[in-house]
Design a protein around this motif. Structure first.
Motif, PDB file in Angstrom:
ATOM      1  N   SER A  33      -7.190  -0.317  -2.602  1.00 15.32           N
ATOM      2  CA  SER A  33      -6.245   0.254  -1.634  1.00 15.32           C
ATOM      3  C   SER A  33      -6.945   1.243  -0.713  1.00 15.32           C
ATOM      4  O   SER A  33      -6.666   1.292   0.487  1.00 15.32           O
ATOM      5  CB  SER A  33      -5.097   0.947  -2.356  1.00 15.32           C
ATOM      6  OG  SER A  33      -4.306   0.000  -3.031  1.00 15.32           O
ATOM      7  N   LEU A  34      -7.868   2.026  -1.259  1.00 14.40           N
ATOM      8  CA  LEU A  34      -8.606   2.989  -0.452  1.00 14.40           C
ATOM      9  C   LEU A  34      -9.494   2.284   0.572  1.00 14.40           C
ATOM     10  O   LEU A  34      -9.540   2.682   1.741  1.00 14.40           O
ATOM     11  CB  LEU A  34      -9.435   3.896  -1.354  1.00 14.40           C
ATOM     12  CG  LEU A  34     -10.047   5.122  -0.723  1.00 14.40           C
ATOM     13  CD1 LEU A  34      -8.975   5.994  -0.092  1.00 14.40           C
ATOM     14  CD2 LEU A  34     -10.818   5.909  -1.759  1.00 14.40           C
ATOM     15  N   ALA A  37      -7.313   1.030   3.249  1.00 20.52           N
ATOM     16  CA  ALA A  37      -6.845   2.129   4.101  1.00 20.52           C
ATOM     17  C   ALA A  37      -7.873   2.464   5.165  1.00 20.52           C
ATOM     18  O   ALA A  37      -7.531   2.665   6.333  1.00 20.52           O
ATOM     19  CB  ALA A  37      -6.547   3.361   3.253  1.00 20.52           C
ATOM     20  N   GLU A  40      -8.409  -0.859   7.579  1.00 25.12           N
ATOM     21  CA  GLU A  40      -7.285  -1.180   8.459  1.00 25.12           C
ATOM     22  C   GLU A  40      -6.679   0.061   9.109  1.00 25.12           C
ATOM     23  O   GLU A  40      -5.713  -0.058   9.848  1.00 25.12           O
ATOM     24  CB  GLU A  40      -6.205  -1.918   7.666  1.00 25.12           C
ATOM     25  CG  GLU A  40      -6.754  -3.059   6.858  1.00 25.12           C
ATOM     26  CD  GLU A  40      -6.058  -4.350   7.147  1.00 25.12           C
ATOM     27  OE1 GLU A  40      -4.988  -4.317   7.760  1.00 25.12           O
ATOM     28  OE2 GLU A  40      -6.602  -5.384   6.747  1.00 25.12           O
ATOM     29  N   ALA A  41      -7.221   1.238   8.807  1.00 21.83           N
ATOM     30  CA  ALA A  41      -6.672   2.511   9.295  1.00 21.83           C
ATOM     31  C   ALA A  41      -5.174   2.576   8.997  1.00 21.83           C
ATOM     32  O   ALA A  41      -4.362   2.890   9.864  1.00 21.83           O
ATOM     33  CB  ALA A  41      -6.954   2.697  10.779  1.00 21.83           C
ATOM     34  N   SER A  42      -4.829   2.266   7.749  1.00 19.63           N
ATOM     35  CA  SER A  42      -3.425   2.164   7.359  1.00 19.63           C
ATOM     36  C   SER A  42      -3.017   3.297   6.423  1.00 19.63           C
ATOM     37  O   SER A  42      -3.551   3.417   5.313  1.00 19.63           O
ATOM     38  CB  SER A  42      -3.201   0.824   6.659  1.00 19.63           C
ATOM     39  OG  SER A  42      -1.924   0.770   6.083  1.00 19.63           O
ATOM     40  N   PRO A  43      -2.048   4.109   6.844  1.00 14.99           N
ATOM     41  CA  PRO A  43      -1.562   5.154   5.944  1.00 14.99           C
ATOM     42  C   PRO A  43      -0.844   4.582   4.720  1.00 14.99           C
ATOM     43  O   PRO A  43      -0.774   5.220   3.678  1.00 14.99           O
ATOM     44  CB  PRO A  43      -0.613   5.979   6.804  1.00 14.99           C
ATOM     45  CG  PRO A  43      -0.380   5.208   8.041  1.00 14.99           C
ATOM     46  CD  PRO A  43      -1.439   4.166   8.152  1.00 14.99           C
ATOM     47  N   TYR A  44      -0.320   3.366   4.822  1.00 16.74           N
ATOM     48  CA  TYR A  44       0.345   2.730   3.676  1.00 16.74           C
ATOM     49  C   TYR A  44      -0.631   2.581   2.511  1.00 16.74           C
ATOM     50  O   TYR A  44      -0.325   2.946   1.381  1.00 16.74           O
ATOM     51  CB  TYR A  44       0.906   1.358   4.075  1.00 16.74           C
ATOM     52  CG  TYR A  44       1.319   0.537   2.875  1.00 16.74           C
ATOM     53  CD1 TYR A  44       2.509   0.791   2.215  1.00 16.74           C
ATOM     54  CD2 TYR A  44       0.505  -0.483   2.383  1.00 16.74           C
ATOM     55  CE1 TYR A  44       2.892   0.057   1.105  1.00 16.74           C
ATOM     56  CE2 TYR A  44       0.873  -1.223   1.273  1.00 16.74           C
ATOM     57  CZ  TYR A  44       2.064  -0.949   0.640  1.00 16.74           C
ATOM     58  OH  TYR A  44       2.431  -1.682  -0.463  1.00 16.74           O
ATOM     59  N   TYR A  45      -1.803   2.042   2.784  1.00 16.28           N
ATOM     60  CA  TYR A  45      -2.783   1.832   1.718  1.00 16.28           C
ATOM     61  C   TYR A  45      -3.336   3.157   1.199  1.00 16.28           C
ATOM     62  O   TYR A  45      -3.620   3.287   0.008  1.00 16.28           O
ATOM     63  CB  TYR A  45      -3.920   0.929   2.194  1.00 16.28           C
ATOM     64  CG  TYR A  45      -3.507  -0.505   2.355  1.00 16.28           C
ATOM     65  CD1 TYR A  45      -3.158  -1.278   1.257  1.00 16.28           C
ATOM     66  CD2 TYR A  45      -3.448  -1.097   3.607  1.00 16.28           C
ATOM     67  CE1 TYR A  45      -2.772  -2.600   1.390  1.00 16.28           C
ATOM     68  CE2 TYR A  45      -3.068  -2.425   3.754  1.00 16.28           C
ATOM     69  CZ  TYR A  45      -2.733  -3.167   2.645  1.00 16.28           C
ATOM     70  OH  TYR A  45      -2.349  -4.469   2.780  1.00 16.28           O
ATOM     71  N   ALA A  46      -3.472   4.145   2.072  1.00 16.70           N
ATOM     72  CA  ALA A  46      -3.937   5.465   1.632  1.00 16.70           C
ATOM     73  C   ALA A  46      -2.907   6.083   0.678  1.00 16.70           C
ATOM     74  O   ALA A  46      -3.272   6.640  -0.354  1.00 16.70           O
ATOM     75  CB  ALA A  46      -4.157   6.373   2.840  1.00 16.70           C
ATOM     76  N   ALA A  47      -1.629   5.966   1.018  1.00 13.14           N
ATOM     77  CA  ALA A  47      -0.574   6.497   0.150  1.00 13.14           C
ATOM     78  C   ALA A  47      -0.527   5.736  -1.168  1.00 13.14           C
ATOM     79  O   ALA A  47      -0.293   6.325  -2.229  1.00 13.14           O
ATOM     80  CB  ALA A  47       0.778   6.419   0.857  1.00 13.14           C
ATOM     81  N   ARG A  48      -0.747   4.435  -1.118  1.00 10.63           N
ATOM     82  CA  ARG A  48      -0.743   3.632  -2.342  1.00 10.63           C
ATOM     83  C   ARG A  48      -1.887   4.060  -3.264  1.00 10.63           C
ATOM     84  O   ARG A  48      -1.697   4.203  -4.472  1.00 10.63           O
ATOM     85  CB  ARG A  48      -0.852   2.154  -1.990  1.00 10.63           C
ATOM     86  CG  ARG A  48      -0.773   1.252  -3.191  1.00 10.63           C
ATOM     87  CD  ARG A  48      -0.763  -0.214  -2.757  1.00 10.63           C
ATOM     88  NE  ARG A  48      -0.801  -1.065  -3.907  1.00 10.63           N
ATOM     89  CZ  ARG A  48       0.273  -1.567  -4.509  1.00 10.63           C
ATOM     90  NH1 ARG A  48       1.461  -1.307  -4.027  1.00 10.63           N
ATOM     91  NH2 ARG A  48       0.152  -2.312  -5.578  1.00 10.63           N
TER      92      ARG A  48
END
Length: 77
Positions: A33-34, A37, A40-48
């Motif tokens: 997930s990191l 994140a 893809e510059a995705s806050p969703y994966y960072a939060a996951r």
């Protein structure tokens, strides 16, 4: 958080399963997930990833405080 804690709870209730392997798999999942994140510059994966790590820490034996409850207070469930 809930996903990680539920998986660890399930493994603890079934002694034929390996808690060490469960934690390893959860750690790898958080790592994936990191990477996603960052890639893809995705806050969703960072939060996951963060949620997985927090859930793993909350499930440690030295962290037996019930989630959602402050010391000395009952939650409104």
């Amino acid at each position: 958080r809930r996903e990680a804690r539920n998986r660890i709870h399930f493994v603890r209730k079934n002694p034929e399963l390996s808690l060490a392997r469960c934690r390893l798999a959860l750690g790898l999942r958080a790592g994936i997930s990191l990477v996603m994140a960052v890639r893809e510059a995705s806050p969703y994966y960072a939060a996951r990833a963060a949620g997985s790590l927090v859930g793993m820490l909350q499930s440690q034996p030295w962290s037996r405080r019930e989630p959602g409850r402050e010391a000395g207070r009952k939650s409104k469930r």
